[in-house]
Design an enzyme around this catalytic site. Structure first.
Site, PDB file in Angstrom:
ATOM      1  N   GLU A   1     -63.079 -31.252   0.222  1.00 28.19           N
ATOM      2  CA  GLU A   1     -61.903 -30.707   0.901  1.00 28.19           C
ATOM      3  C   GLU A   1     -61.902 -29.197   0.727  1.00 28.19           C
ATOM      4  O   GLU A   1     -61.780 -28.698  -0.389  1.00 28.19           O
ATOM      5  CB  GLU A   1     -60.627 -31.321   0.329  1.00 28.19           C
ATOM      6  CG  GLU A   1     -59.335 -30.679   0.756  1.00 28.19           C
ATOM      7  CD  GLU A   1     -59.161 -30.497   2.253  1.00 28.19           C
ATOM      8  OE1 GLU A   1     -59.087 -29.344   2.716  1.00 28.19           O
ATOM      9  OE2 GLU A   1     -59.117 -31.520   2.965  1.00 28.19           O
ATOM     10  N   LYS A   2     -62.032 -28.470   1.830  1.00 25.69           N
ATOM     11  CA  LYS A   2     -62.208 -27.007   1.777  1.00 25.69           C
ATOM     12  C   LYS A   2     -61.003 -26.231   1.273  1.00 25.69           C
ATOM     13  O   LYS A   2     -61.121 -25.053   0.970  1.00 25.69           O
ATOM     14  CB  LYS A   2     -62.622 -26.485   3.149  1.00 25.69           C
ATOM     15  CG  LYS A   2     -61.569 -26.666   4.222  1.00 25.69           C
ATOM     16  CD  LYS A   2     -62.103 -26.220   5.563  1.00 25.69           C
ATOM     17  CE  LYS A   2     -61.173 -26.669   6.669  1.00 25.69           C
ATOM     18  NZ  LYS A   2     -61.798 -26.610   7.954  1.00 25.69           N
ATOM     19  N   HIS A   3     -59.847 -26.850   1.146  1.00 24.20           N
ATOM     20  CA  HIS A   3     -58.647 -26.133   0.699  1.00 24.20           C
ATOM     21  C   HIS A   3     -58.418 -26.199  -0.811  1.00 24.20           C
ATOM     22  O   HIS A   3     -57.659 -25.403  -1.350  1.00 24.20           O
ATOM     23  CB  HIS A   3     -57.405 -26.677   1.413  1.00 24.20           C
ATOM     24  CG  HIS A   3     -57.387 -26.381   2.862  1.00 24.20           C
ATOM     25  ND1 HIS A   3     -57.866 -27.267   3.802  1.00 24.20           N
ATOM     26  CD2 HIS A   3     -56.982 -25.295   3.549  1.00 24.20           C
ATOM     27  CE1 HIS A   3     -57.747 -26.743   5.003  1.00 24.20           C
ATOM     28  NE2 HIS A   3     -57.208 -25.539   4.875  1.00 24.20           N
TER      29      HIS A   3
ATOM     30  N   HIS B   1     -56.351 -18.218  10.326  1.00 32.27           N
ATOM     31  CA  HIS B   1     -56.454 -19.299   9.333  1.00 32.27           C
ATOM     32  C   HIS B   1     -57.105 -18.722   8.086  1.00 32.27           C
ATOM     33  O   HIS B   1     -58.288 -18.384   8.098  1.00 32.27           O
ATOM     34  CB  HIS B   1     -57.301 -20.431   9.922  1.00 32.27           C
ATOM     35  CG  HIS B   1     -57.376 -21.656   9.065  1.00 32.27           C
ATOM     36  ND1 HIS B   1     -58.214 -22.700   9.371  1.00 32.27           N
ATOM     37  CD2 HIS B   1     -56.730 -22.028   7.933  1.00 32.27           C
ATOM     38  CE1 HIS B   1     -58.080 -23.657   8.465  1.00 32.27           C
ATOM     39  NE2 HIS B   1     -57.187 -23.271   7.582  1.00 32.27           N
TER      40      HIS B   1
ATOM     41  N   CYS C   1     -52.846 -21.875   1.782  1.00 34.35           N
ATOM     42  CA  CYS C   1     -53.434 -21.675   3.106  1.00 34.35           C
ATOM     43  C   CYS C   1     -52.280 -21.453   4.091  1.00 34.35           C
ATOM     44  O   CYS C   1     -51.299 -22.193   4.063  1.00 34.35           O
ATOM     45  CB  CYS C   1     -54.242 -22.905   3.520  1.00 34.35           C
ATOM     46  SG  CYS C   1     -54.844 -22.854   5.219  1.00 34.35           S
TER      47      CYS C   1
ATOM     48  N   HIS D   1     -64.169 -22.238   3.661  1.00 33.22           N
ATOM     49  CA  HIS D   1     -62.867 -22.188   4.321  1.00 33.22           C
ATOM     50  C   HIS D   1     -62.899 -21.045   5.327  1.00 33.22           C
ATOM     51  O   HIS D   1     -63.399 -19.970   5.022  1.00 33.22           O
ATOM     52  CB  HIS D   1     -61.748 -21.934   3.302  1.00 33.22           C
ATOM     53  CG  HIS D   1     -60.385 -21.992   3.904  1.00 33.22           C
ATOM     54  ND1 HIS D   1     -59.836 -20.922   4.580  1.00 33.22           N
ATOM     55  CD2 HIS D   1     -59.480 -22.989   3.966  1.00 33.22           C
ATOM     56  CE1 HIS D   1     -58.641 -21.269   5.019  1.00 33.22           C
ATOM     57  NE2 HIS D   1     -58.403 -22.519   4.657  1.00 33.22           N
TER      58      HIS D   1
ATOM     59  N   HIS E   1     -52.230 -24.826   6.191  1.00 31.27           N
ATOM     60  CA  HIS E   1     -52.201 -26.140   5.546  1.00 31.27           C
ATOM     61  C   HIS E   1     -51.464 -26.186   4.216  1.00 31.27           C
ATOM     62  O   HIS E   1     -51.493 -27.200   3.528  1.00 31.27           O
ATOM     63  CB  HIS E   1     -53.635 -26.652   5.383  1.00 31.27           C
ATOM     64  CG  HIS E   1     -54.329 -26.815   6.692  1.00 31.27           C
ATOM     65  ND1 HIS E   1     -55.292 -25.936   7.129  1.00 31.27           N
ATOM     66  CD2 HIS E   1     -54.149 -27.723   7.680  1.00 31.27           C
ATOM     67  CE1 HIS E   1     -55.706 -26.310   8.336  1.00 31.27           C
ATOM     68  NE2 HIS E   1     -55.022 -27.377   8.698  1.00 31.27           N
TER      69      HIS E   1
END
Length: 123
Positions: A15-17, A51, A108, A45, A111
């Protein structure tokens, strides 16, 4: 609403976050150690004007303690202005008094909040 209802978690490798926490598994009390917090360690990310990761905070909770000690708070301001892009990766050097748990929280702009934790042990 409690904060645990709005903070997301996951495996930083998938999960990139989720902020990865890179630190030694064991350390000597009083030894200067490096701790890295990086969003996008395994999966990049996007860092664009639209973003991006706005900030990362790093905390330590000593074994047996109730309260967290903030090790650092890092804001990323360059998200494409003048073709400059911030990489959400920070490193802090600290001397820890005992074993405990590291926590990293990142934000983020699309997100929301993401967290990770890592046990670290004094020899």
């Amino acid at each position: 609403m409690a904060i645990e209802n709005i903070v997301q978690s996951g495996d930083w490798k998938g999960e990139k976050h989720v902020p990865a926490i890179i630190a030694p598994d064991k350390f000597e009390v009083g030894e200067l150690i490096k701790i890295k917090a990086h969003v996008g360690e395994e999966i990049a990310h996007p860092n664009t004007l639209e973003h991006n990761i706005k900030w990362i905070k790093l905390f330590f909770v000593p074994e047996g303690a109730k309260l967290a000690v903030e090790l650092g708070s890092y804001e990323f301001a360059a998200h494409g202005e003048s073709d400059i892009f911030a990489e959400p990766c920070v490193e802090v050097s600290v001397k820890l008094p005992k074993s405990g748990k590291l926590y990293a929280i990142s934000y983020c702009n699309i997100h929301g909040l993401w967290e990770n934790e890592l046990e670290i042990e004094a020899k």
